[in-house]
Design a protein around this motif. Structure first.
Motif, mmCIF file in Angstrom:
data_model
loop_
_atom_site.group_PDB
_atom_site.id
_atom_site.type_symbol
_atom_site.label_atom_id
_atom_site.label_comp_id
_atom_site.label_asym_id
_atom_site.label_seq_id
_atom_site.Cartn_x
_atom_site.Cartn_y
_atom_site.Cartn_z
ATOM 1 N N VAL A 86 10.647 66.118 -35.838
ATOM 2 C CA VAL A 86 10.919 66.243 -37.272
ATOM 3 C C VAL A 86 9.754 65.663 -38.078
ATOM 4 N N LEU A 87 9.134 64.608 -37.557
ATOM 5 C CA LEU A 87 8.023 63.944 -38.245
ATOM 6 C C LEU A 87 6.665 64.576 -37.948
ATOM 7 N N GLY A 88 6.624 65.543 -37.038
ATOM 8 C CA GLY A 88 5.351 66.165 -36.680
ATOM 9 C C GLY A 88 4.618 65.442 -35.559
ATOM 10 N N PHE A 89 5.302 64.551 -34.833
ATOM 11 C CA PHE A 89 4.734 63.761 -33.735
ATOM 12 C C PHE A 89 3.651 62.818 -34.249
ATOM 13 N N ASN A 90 2.996 62.119 -33.328
ATOM 14 C CA ASN A 90 1.847 61.253 -33.609
ATOM 15 C C ASN A 90 2.144 60.189 -34.655
ATOM 16 N N GLN A 91 3.295 59.528 -34.507
ATOM 17 C CA GLN A 91 3.678 58.481 -35.447
ATOM 18 C C GLN A 91 3.387 57.109 -34.863
ATOM 19 N N ASP A 92 2.922 56.205 -35.692
ATOM 20 C CA ASP A 92 2.601 54.842 -35.291
ATOM 21 C C ASP A 92 3.817 53.966 -35.562
ATOM 22 N N CYS A 93 4.723 53.931 -34.580
ATOM 23 C CA CYS A 93 5.904 53.085 -34.738
ATOM 24 C C CYS A 93 6.189 52.399 -33.403
ATOM 25 N N CYS A 130 32.560 75.314 -22.280
ATOM 26 C CA CYS A 130 31.515 74.666 -21.493
ATOM 27 C C CYS A 130 30.810 73.542 -22.250
ATOM 28 N N ALA A 131 31.180 73.297 -23.489
ATOM 29 C CA ALA A 131 30.552 72.240 -24.274
ATOM 30 C C ALA A 131 30.881 70.881 -23.680
ATOM 31 N N VAL A 132 29.915 70.005 -23.723
ATOM 32 C CA VAL A 132 30.061 68.646 -23.214
ATOM 33 C C VAL A 132 29.959 67.711 -24.413
ATOM 34 N N PRO A 133 30.897 66.784 -24.576
ATOM 35 C CA PRO A 133 30.775 65.850 -25.695
ATOM 36 C C PRO A 133 29.548 64.957 -25.508
ATOM 37 N N LEU A 134 28.897 64.642 -26.608
ATOM 38 C CA LEU A 134 27.728 63.768 -26.538
ATOM 39 C C LEU A 134 28.185 62.319 -26.413
ATOM 40 N N PRO A 135 27.613 61.590 -25.464
ATOM 41 C CA PRO A 135 27.995 60.186 -25.307
ATOM 42 C C PRO A 135 27.385 59.329 -26.420
ATOM 43 N N GLN A 136 27.998 58.200 -26.681
ATOM 44 C CA GLN A 136 27.417 57.215 -27.586
ATOM 45 C C GLN A 136 26.326 56.491 -26.809
ATOM 46 N N VAL A 137 25.112 56.508 -27.328
ATOM 47 C CA VAL A 137 23.997 55.853 -26.645
ATOM 48 C C VAL A 137 23.226 55.018 -27.656
ATOM 49 N N PRO A 138 22.575 53.965 -27.188
ATOM 50 C CA PRO A 138 21.784 53.147 -28.115
ATOM 51 C C PRO A 138 20.544 53.908 -28.559
ATOM 52 N N GLY A 139 20.083 53.596 -29.746
ATOM 53 C CA GLY A 139 18.856 54.197 -30.254
ATOM 54 C C GLY A 139 17.666 53.317 -29.920
ATOM 55 N N ASN A 140 17.447 53.063 -28.634
ATOM 56 C CA ASN A 140 16.430 52.096 -28.226
ATOM 57 C C ASN A 140 15.110 52.722 -27.780
ATOM 58 N N VAL A 141 14.910 54.006 -28.064
ATOM 59 C CA VAL A 141 13.646 54.666 -27.723
ATOM 60 C C VAL A 141 12.958 55.031 -29.047
ATOM 61 N N SER A 142 11.689 54.744 -29.138
ATOM 62 C CA SER A 142 10.932 54.957 -30.373
ATOM 63 C C SER A 142 10.320 56.351 -30.431
ATOM 64 N N PRO A 143 10.372 57.002 -31.605
ATOM 65 C CA PRO A 143 9.655 58.266 -31.769
ATOM 66 C C PRO A 143 8.147 58.093 -31.563
ATOM 67 N N GLY A 144 7.657 56.871 -31.652
ATOM 68 C CA GLY A 144 6.242 56.601 -31.450
ATOM 69 C C GLY A 144 5.760 56.861 -30.033
ATOM 70 N N LEU A 145 6.676 57.079 -29.097
ATOM 71 C CA LEU A 145 6.281 57.410 -27.730
ATOM 72 C C LEU A 145 5.708 58.804 -27.611
ATOM 73 N N PHE A 146 6.067 59.698 -28.538
ATOM 74 C CA PHE A 146 5.779 61.113 -28.367
ATOM 75 C C PHE A 146 4.623 61.574 -29.243
ATOM 76 N N TRP A 147 3.529 61.917 -28.597
ATOM 77 C CA TRP A 147 2.295 62.356 -29.259
ATOM 78 C C TRP A 147 1.907 63.711 -28.717
ATOM 79 N N GLN A 148 1.246 64.483 -29.550
ATOM 80 C CA GLN A 148 0.685 65.747 -29.059
ATOM 81 C C GLN A 148 -0.600 66.072 -29.775
#
Length: 148
Positions: A86-93, A130-148
């Protein structure tokens, strides 16, 4: 391609000349596919001056799993990847883009998950049965990991 916190690797790509149509796969250390996904209408959806993202009516993330437990293990990373998209990748966070990253992580995402082992009488996979409910998960991964 990016290692995520549980040792799995998230790989993504896009349709040439149309970054709005994306695909992703999460693979474990043994090379077994845990999650496959098709994504439409997310990439670079939050211009730099905006703080609130609203998905377009056709925006979607469809995830496919053989074992629904794979969602619990990988959904945090997939959500962070989607926020990065959504942010266009390459974020410094953490860093100068931290506020944008946090805003993107809090936005609702149009995610649906489906069990690939599910079959209906007519052989279709993508449907409400065939839908699977989405589990509740922590938001502990940063978008800053993903660069292109």
């Amino acid at each position: 391609m990016r290692d995520v916190t549980n040792g799995n690797v998230l790989v993504w790509g896009f349709q040439p000349h149309n970054a709005q149509v994306q695909s992703l796969a999460v693979v474990n250390r043994q090379g077994a596919v845990q999650v496959l996904g098709i994504v439409d209408g997310l990439y670079l959806s939050l211009p730099s001056g905006k703080t609130r993202w609203e998905p377009g009516k056709d925006a979607r993330i469809a995830l496919f799993v053989r074992d629904p437990a794979a969602l619990t293990q990988n959904l945090s990373a997939i959500r962070a990847w989607a926020a990065a998209s959504v942010l266009g990748f390459n974020q410094d966070c953490p860093g100068k883009d931290q506020a944008r990253c946090q805003t993107a992580l809090k936005q609702p995402l149009p995610i649906q998950a489906y069990n690939l082992n599910c079959r209906t009488a007519n052989g279709k996979i993508i449907n409400q049965h065939c839908a699977v409910p989405l589990p509740q998960v922590p938001g502990n991964v940063s978008p800053g990991l993903f660069w292109q």
